[in-house]
Design a protein around this motif. Sequence first.
Motif, PDB file in Angstrom:
ATOM      1  N   SER A   1     -24.887  38.583  51.559  1.00  0.00           N
ATOM      2  CA  SER A   1     -25.457  39.349  52.673  1.00  0.00           C
ATOM      3  C   SER A   1     -25.240  38.669  54.022  1.00  0.00           C
ATOM      4  O   SER A   1     -25.505  39.275  55.071  1.00  0.00           O
ATOM      5  CB  SER A   1     -26.959  39.564  52.452  1.00  0.00           C
ATOM      6  N   LEU A   2     -24.787  37.424  54.001  1.00  0.00           N
ATOM      7  CA  LEU A   2     -24.523  36.681  55.230  1.00  0.00           C
ATOM      8  C   LEU A   2     -23.019  36.445  55.370  1.00  0.00           C
ATOM      9  O   LEU A   2     -22.246  36.680  54.449  1.00  0.00           O
ATOM     10  CB  LEU A   2     -25.287  35.349  55.214  1.00  0.00           C
ATOM     11  N   ASP A   3     -22.603  35.947  56.521  1.00  0.00           N
ATOM     12  CA  ASP A   3     -21.164  35.822  56.799  1.00  0.00           C
ATOM     13  C   ASP A   3     -20.612  34.457  56.392  1.00  0.00           C
ATOM     14  O   ASP A   3     -20.031  33.735  57.203  1.00  0.00           O
ATOM     15  CB  ASP A   3     -20.871  36.118  58.275  1.00  0.00           C
ATOM     16  N   PHE A   4     -20.769  34.150  55.107  1.00  0.00           N
ATOM     17  CA  PHE A   4     -20.191  32.927  54.572  1.00  0.00           C
ATOM     18  C   PHE A   4     -18.747  33.174  54.139  1.00  0.00           C
ATOM     19  O   PHE A   4     -18.376  34.295  53.788  1.00  0.00           O
ATOM     20  CB  PHE A   4     -20.983  32.443  53.353  1.00  0.00           C
ATOM     21  N   SER A   5     -17.969  32.111  54.120  1.00  0.00           N
ATOM     22  CA  SER A   5     -16.624  32.152  53.559  1.00  0.00           C
ATOM     23  C   SER A   5     -16.329  30.790  52.953  1.00  0.00           C
ATOM     24  O   SER A   5     -16.967  29.788  53.295  1.00  0.00           O
ATOM     25  CB  SER A   5     -15.587  32.485  54.637  1.00  0.00           C
ATOM     26  N   GLY A   6     -15.382  30.750  52.030  1.00  0.00           N
ATOM     27  CA  GLY A   6     -14.994  29.481  51.433  1.00  0.00           C
ATOM     28  C   GLY A   6     -16.098  28.884  50.583  1.00  0.00           C
ATOM     29  O   GLY A   6     -16.745  29.566  49.792  1.00  0.00           O
ATOM     30  N   ASP A   7     -16.341  27.583  50.763  1.00  0.00           N
ATOM     31  CA  ASP A   7     -17.338  26.875  49.967  1.00  0.00           C
ATOM     32  C   ASP A   7     -18.698  26.954  50.641  1.00  0.00           C
ATOM     33  O   ASP A   7     -18.809  26.748  51.856  1.00  0.00           O
ATOM     34  CB  ASP A   7     -16.938  25.411  49.784  1.00  0.00           C
ATOM     35  N   VAL A   8     -19.706  27.247  49.865  1.00  0.00           N
ATOM     36  CA  VAL A   8     -21.077  27.381  50.370  1.00  0.00           C
ATOM     37  C   VAL A   8     -21.926  26.272  49.762  1.00  0.00           C
ATOM     38  O   VAL A   8     -21.941  26.087  48.538  1.00  0.00           O
ATOM     39  CB  VAL A   8     -21.677  28.756  50.001  1.00  0.00           C
ATOM     40  N   ASP A   9     -22.627  25.534  50.613  1.00  0.00           N
ATOM     41  CA  ASP A   9     -23.525  24.484  50.138  1.00  0.00           C
ATOM     42  C   ASP A   9     -24.877  25.086  49.773  1.00  0.00           C
ATOM     43  O   ASP A   9     -25.467  25.838  50.559  1.00  0.00           O
ATOM     44  CB  ASP A   9     -23.716  23.414  51.209  1.00  0.00           C
ATOM     45  N   ILE A  10     -25.375  24.724  48.596  1.00  0.00           N
ATOM     46  CA  ILE A  10     -26.659  25.217  48.109  1.00  0.00           C
ATOM     47  C   ILE A  10     -27.574  24.028  47.853  1.00  0.00           C
ATOM     48  O   ILE A  10     -27.241  23.134  47.063  1.00  0.00           O
ATOM     49  CB  ILE A  10     -26.494  26.040  46.827  1.00  0.00           C
ATOM     50  N   VAL A  11     -28.718  24.021  48.530  1.00  0.00           N
ATOM     51  CA  VAL A  11     -29.719  22.980  48.350  1.00  0.00           C
ATOM     52  C   VAL A  11     -30.767  23.483  47.368  1.00  0.00           C
ATOM     53  O   VAL A  11     -31.286  24.596  47.515  1.00  0.00           O
ATOM     54  CB  VAL A  11     -30.398  22.636  49.695  1.00  0.00           C
ATOM     55  N   LEU A  12     -31.077  22.678  46.370  1.00  0.00           N
ATOM     56  CA  LEU A  12     -32.119  22.998  45.404  1.00  0.00           C
ATOM     57  C   LEU A  12     -33.352  22.163  45.732  1.00  0.00           C
ATOM     58  O   LEU A  12     -33.283  20.930  45.791  1.00  0.00           O
ATOM     59  CB  LEU A  12     -31.650  22.711  43.977  1.00  0.00           C
ATOM     60  N   ALA A  13     -34.478  22.825  45.975  1.00  0.00           N
ATOM     61  CA  ALA A  13     -35.704  22.139  46.383  1.00  0.00           C
ATOM     62  C   ALA A  13     -36.893  22.687  45.599  1.00  0.00           C
ATOM     63  O   ALA A  13     -36.845  23.778  45.056  1.00  0.00           O
ATOM     64  CB  ALA A  13     -35.935  22.306  47.889  1.00  0.00           C
ATOM     65  N   GLY A  14     -37.960  21.914  45.564  1.00  0.00           N
ATOM     66  CA  GLY A  14     -39.156  22.322  44.830  1.00  0.00           C
ATOM     67  C   GLY A  14     -39.274  21.570  43.516  1.00  0.00           C
ATOM     68  O   GLY A  14     -38.282  21.102  42.940  1.00  0.00           O
ATOM     69  N   SER A  15     -40.486  21.472  43.026  1.00  0.00           N
ATOM     70  CA  SER A  15     -40.774  20.599  41.889  1.00  0.00           C
ATOM     71  C   SER A  15     -40.045  20.980  40.620  1.00  0.00           C
ATOM     72  O   SER A  15     -39.640  20.103  39.839  1.00  0.00           O
ATOM     73  CB  SER A  15     -42.284  20.551  41.637  1.00  0.00           C
ATOM     74  N   VAL A  16     -39.860  22.272  40.355  1.00  0.00           N
ATOM     75  CA  VAL A  16     -39.183  22.663  39.118  1.00  0.00           C
ATOM     76  C   VAL A  16     -37.715  22.265  39.174  1.00  0.00           C
ATOM     77  O   VAL A  16     -37.138  21.785  38.189  1.00  0.00           O
ATOM     78  CB  VAL A  16     -39.346  24.162  38.835  1.00  0.00           C
ATOM     79  N   TRP A  17     -37.080  22.444  40.338  1.00  0.00           N
ATOM     80  CA  TRP A  17     -35.697  22.001  40.469  1.00  0.00           C
ATOM     81  C   TRP A  17     -35.588  20.480  40.438  1.00  0.00           C
ATOM     82  O   TRP A  17     -34.739  19.918  39.743  1.00  0.00           O
ATOM     83  CB  TRP A  17     -35.089  22.495  41.778  1.00  0.00           C
ATOM     84  N   VAL A  18     -36.427  19.815  41.200  1.00  0.00           N
ATOM     85  CA  VAL A  18     -36.231  18.386  41.456  1.00  0.00           C
ATOM     86  C   VAL A  18     -36.800  17.493  40.354  1.00  0.00           C
ATOM     87  O   VAL A  18     -36.200  16.478  39.992  1.00  0.00           O
ATOM     88  CB  VAL A  18     -36.847  17.996  42.817  1.00  0.00           C
ATOM     89  N   LYS A  19     -37.953  17.869  39.775  1.00  0.00           N
ATOM     90  CA  LYS A  19     -38.653  16.958  38.865  1.00  0.00           C
ATOM     91  C   LYS A  19     -38.386  17.202  37.387  1.00  0.00           C
ATOM     92  O   LYS A  19     -38.573  16.301  36.573  1.00  0.00           O
ATOM     93  CB  LYS A  19     -40.153  17.026  39.135  1.00  0.00           C
ATOM     94  N   VAL A  20     -37.969  18.413  37.034  1.00  0.00           N
ATOM     95  CA  VAL A  20     -37.708  18.693  35.615  1.00  0.00           C
ATOM     96  C   VAL A  20     -36.416  17.994  35.187  1.00  0.00           C
ATOM     97  O   VAL A  20     -35.374  18.175  35.816  1.00  0.00           O
ATOM     98  CB  VAL A  20     -37.622  20.208  35.363  1.00  0.00           C
ATOM     99  N   GLU A  21     -36.486  17.204  34.133  1.00  0.00           N
ATOM    100  CA  GLU A  21     -35.328  16.422  33.706  1.00  0.00           C
ATOM    101  C   GLU A  21     -34.334  17.225  32.877  1.00  0.00           C
ATOM    102  O   GLU A  21     -33.148  16.909  32.837  1.00  0.00           O
ATOM    103  CB  GLU A  21     -35.801  15.206  32.914  1.00  0.00           C
ATOM    104  N   SER A  22     -34.793  18.256  32.223  1.00  0.00           N
ATOM    105  CA  SER A  22     -33.899  19.066  31.392  1.00  0.00           C
ATOM    106  C   SER A  22     -32.865  19.782  32.260  1.00  0.00           C
ATOM    107  O   SER A  22     -33.188  20.337  33.307  1.00  0.00           O
ATOM    108  CB  SER A  22     -34.712  20.110  30.618  1.00  0.00           C
ATOM    109  N   PRO A  23     -31.600  19.807  31.809  1.00  0.00           N
ATOM    110  CA  PRO A  23     -30.559  20.526  32.560  1.00  0.00           C
ATOM    111  C   PRO A  23     -30.483  22.017  32.232  1.00  0.00           C
ATOM    112  O   PRO A  23     -29.642  22.725  32.792  1.00  0.00           O
ATOM    113  CB  PRO A  23     -29.283  19.815  32.107  1.00  0.00           C
ATOM    114  N   ALA A  24     -31.355  22.498  31.344  1.00  0.00           N
ATOM    115  CA  ALA A  24     -31.216  23.862  30.826  1.00  0.00           C
ATOM    116  C   ALA A  24     -31.224  24.907  31.933  1.00  0.00           C
ATOM    117  O   ALA A  24     -30.372  25.807  31.964  1.00  0.00           O
ATOM    118  CB  ALA A  24     -32.330  24.152  29.813  1.00  0.00           C
ATOM    119  N   LEU A  25     -32.167  24.829  32.849  1.00  0.00           N
ATOM    120  CA  LEU A  25     -32.293  25.843  33.881  1.00  0.00           C
ATOM    121  C   LEU A  25     -31.178  25.734  34.916  1.00  0.00           C
ATOM    122  O   LEU A  25     -30.538  26.736  35.265  1.00  0.00           O
ATOM    123  CB  LEU A  25     -33.659  25.735  34.569  1.00  0.00           C
ATOM    124  N   VAL A  26     -30.934  24.550  35.417  1.00  0.00           N
ATOM    125  CA  VAL A  26     -29.945  24.401  36.484  1.00  0.00           C
ATOM    126  C   VAL A  26     -28.536  24.723  35.985  1.00  0.00           C
ATOM    127  O   VAL A  26     -27.735  25.328  36.718  1.00  0.00           O
ATOM    128  CB  VAL A  26     -30.020  22.988  37.120  1.00  0.00           C
TER     129      VAL A  26
END
Length: 337
Positions: free
Chosen positions: A251-276
């Motif tokens: 929906s935005l005017d991105f092109s090429g490679d887009v950087d995605i930041v993952l933040a919040g406790s479920v992303w950052v603190k959960v050790e399992s790779p299943a979700l990410v």
Amino acid sequence: MSRRYIIGVDGGNSKTDYFLFDVDGSFVDHMNTGTCSHERFADGYVSTERIMGDNIRELLGRHGLSLEDVAAGAFGLAGADIPSQKVELSRIVERIGFMNYAVDNDSFLGVKAGLAKGYGICSINGSGTVTGGISPSGQRLQVGGVGSELAGDEAGGFYLARKVIRTVYDAYYRMGPQTSMSSKVMELLQIPSKELFLERAWEGILSGTLPYTPLIQLLFAAADEGDEAALAVIDHSAKQLALSTAGCIRSLDFSGDVDIVLAGSVWVKVESPALVDRYQAYVGELLAGSGLTCSYLMLQVPPATGAVLWALELAHGRPVDAAMRSQVIQRVEQLQG
């Protein structure tokens, strides 16, 4: 520059951080107080304006300063979810005395905190979930943040913990797949028999005593052991998160490679790779053929850093340089570490 200071505000649902820096990136002062979110007060925006205004004036007053000395302010606020809310919160910021400012959902702070160039996507997966995007041209878009029924916010700690409860209930009473989580949830909640399961679980939800973090840990542990019911919950949330991310990008005017930041406790603190792992795979599938690719970064600095960096960017008219960015991040980390 006659206005020599900036203010960055990270306003969450439970607490608010106010930062005062000078325009050279040097720390001046910090306040940590309760929430300023209008959604938490009976009189809504009235209390938001009073509380935020009083705190900002106190912060400045400690140093003999006023709004006349402030070059810019950046406000990442919980409850800034839909356009009408952002308009009303912007009016509040203007009445407090800011002329050069940005007001938006706190998800955008992750972009500013995590990415030196100041644009990209932030997927927040903490107690709740929301996606915020800032494009290279400065366009901003928030996807979600208003609930699962309307916007597909089917992730976050509150959602996942309740899905564990639902999965066990389905296994007991609704022909759902059997799951190793059943006995573990019964033990965790100290429920003596399955006949009492719904009553006790419902009481925990209503009273706010449901142990969300242990339930989430139980979910990911079961998934890592191959429990199909647990994997189904995680897969569903991964796809919903990916749909919000890919939708925001397209929906935005991105092109090429887009950087995605993952933040919040479920992303950052959960050790399992299943979700990410599933999330990234779904994002790749959804963007296939678009010419867009993604790079992922786990946010390791406080999101509040983004408010300070954003305010400095507004004051200078450009993203801050590497030295100032590092200086700000180090100071905020010390304060919030």
